[in-house]
Design a protein around this motif. Structure first.
Motif, mmCIF file in Angstrom:
data_model
loop_
_atom_site.group_PDB
_atom_site.id
_atom_site.type_symbol
_atom_site.label_atom_id
_atom_site.label_comp_id
_atom_site.label_asym_id
_atom_site.label_seq_id
_atom_site.Cartn_x
_atom_site.Cartn_y
_atom_site.Cartn_z
ATOM 1 N N GLU A 1 25.726 60.243 -19.578
ATOM 2 C CA GLU A 1 25.572 58.952 -20.227
ATOM 3 C C GLU A 1 24.218 58.813 -20.913
ATOM 4 O O GLU A 1 23.845 57.727 -21.350
ATOM 5 C CB GLU A 1 25.752 57.831 -19.196
ATOM 6 C CG GLU A 1 27.135 57.842 -18.550
ATOM 7 C CD GLU A 1 27.279 56.768 -17.498
ATOM 8 O OE1 GLU A 1 26.328 55.979 -17.341
ATOM 9 O OE2 GLU A 1 28.336 56.713 -16.848
ATOM 10 N N GLY A 2 23.461 59.889 -20.968
ATOM 11 C CA GLY A 2 22.203 59.868 -21.693
ATOM 12 C C GLY A 2 20.996 59.429 -20.888
ATOM 13 O O GLY A 2 19.939 59.174 -21.457
ATOM 14 N N VAL A 3 21.113 59.343 -19.573
ATOM 15 C CA VAL A 3 19.987 58.954 -18.729
ATOM 16 C C VAL A 3 19.134 60.187 -18.448
ATOM 17 O O VAL A 3 19.663 61.268 -18.169
ATOM 18 C CB VAL A 3 20.482 58.327 -17.407
ATOM 19 C CG1 VAL A 3 19.304 57.931 -16.530
ATOM 20 C CG2 VAL A 3 21.355 57.123 -17.696
ATOM 21 N N GLY A 4 17.812 60.041 -18.521
ATOM 22 C CA GLY A 4 16.927 61.177 -18.277
ATOM 23 C C GLY A 4 16.863 61.549 -16.806
ATOM 24 O O GLY A 4 16.248 60.841 -16.005
ATOM 25 N N VAL A 5 17.504 62.628 -16.441
ATOM 26 C CA VAL A 5 17.569 63.035 -15.027
ATOM 27 C C VAL A 5 16.988 64.428 -14.826
ATOM 28 O O VAL A 5 17.158 65.016 -13.767
ATOM 29 C CB VAL A 5 19.036 63.011 -14.525
ATOM 30 C CG1 VAL A 5 19.585 61.597 -14.542
ATOM 31 C CG2 VAL A 5 19.912 63.925 -15.373
ATOM 32 N N ASN A 6 16.306 64.972 -15.823
ATOM 33 C CA ASN A 6 15.798 66.344 -15.724
ATOM 34 C C ASN A 6 14.859 66.570 -14.546
ATOM 35 O O ASN A 6 14.916 67.622 -13.912
ATOM 36 C CB ASN A 6 15.105 66.732 -17.027
ATOM 37 C CG ASN A 6 16.100 66.964 -18.151
ATOM 38 O OD1 ASN A 6 17.253 67.297 -17.899
ATOM 39 N ND2 ASN A 6 15.673 66.757 -19.372
ATOM 40 N N PRO A 7 13.949 65.630 -14.221
ATOM 41 C CA PRO A 7 13.063 65.875 -13.062
ATOM 42 C C PRO A 7 13.822 66.139 -11.769
ATOM 43 O O PRO A 7 13.391 66.951 -10.957
ATOM 44 C CB PRO A 7 12.232 64.586 -12.978
ATOM 45 C CG PRO A 7 12.211 64.058 -14.372
ATOM 46 C CD PRO A 7 13.571 64.392 -14.931
ATOM 47 N N VAL A 8 14.948 65.463 -11.570
ATOM 48 C CA VAL A 8 15.732 65.679 -10.352
ATOM 49 C C VAL A 8 16.483 66.997 -10.436
ATOM 50 O O VAL A 8 16.540 67.774 -9.471
ATOM 51 C CB VAL A 8 16.712 64.510 -10.131
ATOM 52 C CG1 VAL A 8 17.479 64.702 -8.836
ATOM 53 C CG2 VAL A 8 15.964 63.191 -10.105
ATOM 54 N N LEU A 9 17.049 67.300 -11.595
ATOM 55 C CA LEU A 9 17.848 68.522 -11.738
ATOM 56 C C LEU A 9 16.996 69.779 -11.719
ATOM 57 O O LEU A 9 17.534 70.874 -11.541
ATOM 58 C CB LEU A 9 18.640 68.465 -13.045
ATOM 59 C CG LEU A 9 19.790 67.448 -13.084
ATOM 60 C CD1 LEU A 9 20.483 67.493 -14.430
ATOM 61 C CD2 LEU A 9 20.781 67.699 -11.966
ATOM 62 N N LYS A 10 15.691 69.650 -11.918
ATOM 63 C CA LYS A 10 14.829 70.835 -11.869
ATOM 64 C C LYS A 10 14.822 71.475 -10.483
ATOM 65 O O LYS A 10 14.420 72.622 -10.334
ATOM 66 C CB LYS A 10 13.407 70.475 -12.287
ATOM 67 C CG LYS A 10 13.240 70.320 -13.788
ATOM 68 C CD LYS A 10 11.793 70.053 -14.167
ATOM 69 C CE LYS A 10 11.648 69.957 -15.680
ATOM 70 N NZ LYS A 10 10.240 69.694 -16.079
ATOM 71 N N ARG A 11 15.242 70.733 -9.486
ATOM 72 C CA ARG A 11 15.353 71.328 -8.144
ATOM 73 C C ARG A 11 16.408 72.426 -8.094
ATOM 74 O O ARG A 11 16.279 73.384 -7.334
ATOM 75 C CB ARG A 11 15.733 70.258 -7.116
ATOM 76 C CG ARG A 11 14.617 69.351 -6.673
ATOM 77 C CD ARG A 11 15.030 68.699 -5.368
ATOM 78 N NE ARG A 11 14.153 67.624 -4.991
ATOM 79 C CZ ARG A 11 14.263 66.948 -3.859
ATOM 80 N NH1 ARG A 11 15.241 67.257 -3.016
ATOM 81 N NH2 ARG A 11 13.435 65.988 -3.549
ATOM 82 N N VAL A 12 17.469 72.244 -8.864
ATOM 83 C CA VAL A 12 18.613 73.157 -8.759
ATOM 84 C C VAL A 12 18.832 73.984 -10.011
ATOM 85 O O VAL A 12 19.741 74.818 -10.047
ATOM 86 C CB VAL A 12 19.899 72.361 -8.437
ATOM 87 C CG1 VAL A 12 19.808 71.727 -7.065
ATOM 88 C CG2 VAL A 12 20.157 71.289 -9.494
ATOM 89 N N SER A 13 18.043 73.771 -11.058
ATOM 90 C CA SER A 13 18.184 74.563 -12.276
ATOM 91 C C SER A 13 16.817 74.744 -12.908
ATOM 92 O O SER A 13 15.907 73.933 -12.699
ATOM 93 C CB SER A 13 19.145 73.886 -13.262
ATOM 94 O OG SER A 13 18.630 72.627 -13.658
ATOM 95 N N SER A 14 16.692 75.812 -13.673
ATOM 96 C CA SER A 14 15.416 76.145 -14.300
ATOM 97 C C SER A 14 15.619 76.365 -15.782
ATOM 98 O O SER A 14 16.623 76.937 -16.219
ATOM 99 C CB SER A 14 14.819 77.407 -13.658
ATOM 100 O OG SER A 14 13.638 77.797 -14.333
ATOM 101 N N ASN A 15 14.633 75.909 -16.566
ATOM 102 C CA ASN A 15 14.680 76.103 -18.006
ATOM 103 C C ASN A 15 14.006 77.393 -18.441
ATOM 104 O O ASN A 15 14.053 77.761 -19.610
ATOM 105 C CB ASN A 15 14.001 74.921 -18.711
ATOM 106 C CG ASN A 15 14.740 73.614 -18.472
ATOM 107 O OD1 ASN A 15 15.958 73.604 -18.346
ATOM 108 N ND2 ASN A 15 14.004 72.520 -18.408
ATOM 109 N N VAL A 16 13.360 78.069 -17.508
ATOM 110 C CA VAL A 16 12.666 79.309 -17.826
ATOM 111 C C VAL A 16 13.694 80.428 -17.960
ATOM 112 O O VAL A 16 14.517 80.641 -17.070
ATOM 113 C CB VAL A 16 11.630 79.654 -16.736
ATOM 114 C CG1 VAL A 16 10.895 80.940 -17.091
ATOM 115 C CG2 VAL A 16 10.633 78.512 -16.588
ATOM 116 N N SER A 17 13.639 81.142 -19.046
ATOM 117 C CA SER A 17 14.601 82.222 -19.299
ATOM 118 C C SER A 17 14.137 83.511 -18.638
ATOM 119 O O SER A 17 13.663 84.432 -19.290
ATOM 120 C CB SER A 17 14.776 82.428 -20.807
ATOM 121 O OG SER A 17 13.527 82.731 -21.406
#
Length: 532
Positions: free
Chosen positions: A254-270
């Protein structure tokens, strides 16, 4: 929340707490209030035996009660947890049954058959300008005396509903509320000066419920406060983690910024997974602490099993294929180097305290190879390891020159290969299977007594079945030569030699009882005689 109704009315505005409960003045009602009142929802007619009437009071008790009542002064600011207009609660705050106007009591037997309803009221009705009525399940309802400006400032849902109506609308009815208690608490947070402090007292499960209601009513600041809480609070167990992640992913859509929470279970580093795995394997292989190595090897192996069983991709074994084999080659080179040192002429003349470190290094590298082979075999990519192992001719020739107590760890690798072939975990070619038996079966037989008594993970029956099945995959003449050689050793060593009687019986039946080649030859001869 399936239906909303609006009504008209006027009220004065004054800043007061939304919830005034018996527990004190709070911005949000205590969950105990709902728990106490929900217990009274059970209909009386569910009871098989109505409660017996209390004994008649004595004269002394009546006089004592009357004197106590006269001495008690009325409270000037009583707590506000009042019933709705059509249902009055008792003195202790518990809801009462429907009471008809005029003071006449409904007969007990009729009241028992009526449905039991519970109604609670929060807030000061005389100082609010808005009433919100929440209707939940089983006749449970709550009336909130609130302020229109507070709802409009904090909730897009209430702002839109009130904007569509006339300015003098003063009541709102919400039907089929799934979670009335949390709905009240979420509205109460609109009056809280420190929302973070309020949420600190809640559990992760309760904050998820608040987050769900805040999303429904469009309470943006509450949603952000819940996300901040979930980002910092520990999640206990996989089940709770899955609930948090699923709730957050719904908000993300729905477009809510939830990245800080999801960083626990996923990483943006390739970073490729195989690089991380390579680092983990390297750390485990280089460790000299026995207990830590043993426990981490077990954990990594277990996690790789889970990854292998949950992955549907055909290329999933490639995650560690090159990494594991690179480690295998390094361990083999190190093992051969230690064997050369241990069998050198200058080493045998040294005292035992000098020989012991080399023996420990041999055991360490052999254990590393056995662990890596276990990973490869379970992932069904161990065929190349079998090829690497039969090429260790120099290592096999040096094997007999060392004492059995030093070398027997190496035979664990051979045993695991036989088990893997017997289970079908690896399918090497006929030449590799034949070379494996010719090169390493005799060293394994020499170390068999030490394997039985010195290796905790050694399973004699499984190993013997694996050796026998490997032999039976060869041509019949090769089976004969290997099993006759085994028979001579078994008749001399007994229990200190692998027991391959099952394989011997199968070979015997194939050779003497039901040969498969002869009927085909006879059929071919009879066919030629018929056609000639």
């Amino acid at each position: 929340m399936s239906e909303v109704r609006l009504g008209k009315g006027e009220a004065k505005l004054r800043n007061v707490p939304i919830a005034v409960t018996p527990e004190g003045f709070w911005c949000c009602p205590s969950p105990v209030v709902f728990q106490k009142n929900l217990k009274t929802q059970t209909p009386l007619n569910k009871s098989k035996h109505p409660p017996s009437p209390p004994p008649p009071p004595t004269a002394a008790s009546v006089n004592k009660k009357q004197s106590h009542t006269n001495e008690k002064k009325p409270s000037q600011n009583p707590p506000k947890m009042t019933p709705s207009d059509d249902q009055k609660s008792a003195n202790n705050g518990t809801p009462a049954s429907n009471v008809p106007v005029g003071g006449e009591r409904t007969p007990r037997n009729k009241a028992e058959n009526l449905p039991k309803k519970v109604s609670i009221e929060f807030g000061e009705s005389g100082t609010s300008d808005m009433k919100v009525l929440l209707f939940g399940k089983h006749g449970f309802s709550v009336k909130l005396n609130v302020h229109k400006s507070v709802l409009v400032d904090n909730s897009t849902f209430f702002a839109e509903k009130l904007d569509e109506q006339e300015p003098d609308v003063s009541s709102l009815q919400i039907f089929d509320c799934e979670d009335v208690e949390i709905y009240v608490e979420t509205i109460g947070l609109m009056y809280s000066k420190d929302m973070k402090q309020r949420l600190l007292k809640q559990s992760v499960q309760r904050v998820l419920r608040i987050l769900k209601v805040a999303e429904v009513v469009g309470y943006g600041s509450c949603i952000q406060a819940c996300l901040n809480y979930l980002e910092a609070a520990p999640w206990v167990g996989e089940e709770e983690e899955e609930k948090v992640v699923s709730s957050i992913l719904k908000l993300q859509s729905e477009g809510v910024g939830v990245n800080p929470v999801l960083k626990r279970v996923s990483s943006n580093v390739s970073r490729p997974p195989k690089d991380t795995l390579s680092h983990i394997v390297e750390l485990v292989l280089k460790s000299n602490e026995e207990r830590g190595r043993r426990e981490m090897k077990s954990i990594v192996l277990k996690l790789l099993r889970e990854n292998n069983s949950s992955s549907d991709s055909d290329s999933s074994p490639d995650i560690c294929y090159e990494t594991i084999y690179a480690s295998c080659r390094s361990c083999l080179d190190s093992l051969l180097s230690h064997f050369k040192r241990a069998t050198g002429p200058e080493f045998s003349d040294k005292p035992m305290d000098c020989q012991d470190p080399i023996a420990k290094q041999i055991a360490l590298e052999a254990d590393n190879l056995a662990w890596l082979l276990e990973i490869l075999a379970e992932r069904q990519v161990a065929d190349e390891f079998a090829l690497m192992w039969i090429r260790q001719q120099e290592l096999a020739s040096l094997h007999q020159k060392l004492p059995a107590m030093t070398r027997y760890h190496v035979s664990c690798i051979t045993a695991r290969l036989f088990v893997g072939i017997g289970k079908g975990e690896l399918l090497p070619s006929k030449d590799i299977r034949q070379m494996l038996l010719q090169t390493w079966l005799e060293p394994l037989t020499s170390d068999y007594s030490w394997l039985n008594h010195g290796c905790r993970s050694f399973d004699r029956k499984v190993v013997e079945e694996g050796i026998g099945r490997t032999i039976l995959t060869l041509p019949l003449e090769d089976q004969r030569s290997i099993l006759l050689s085994w028979l001579g050793n078994f008749l001399k060593a007994g229990d200190n030699c692998p027991n391959l009687q099952r394989a011997f019986e199968v070979w015997w039946r194939r050779t003497f009882i039901r040969p498969y080649a002869e009927p085909r030859v006879n059929q071919g001869q009879s066919y030629n005689s018929l056609t000639s």
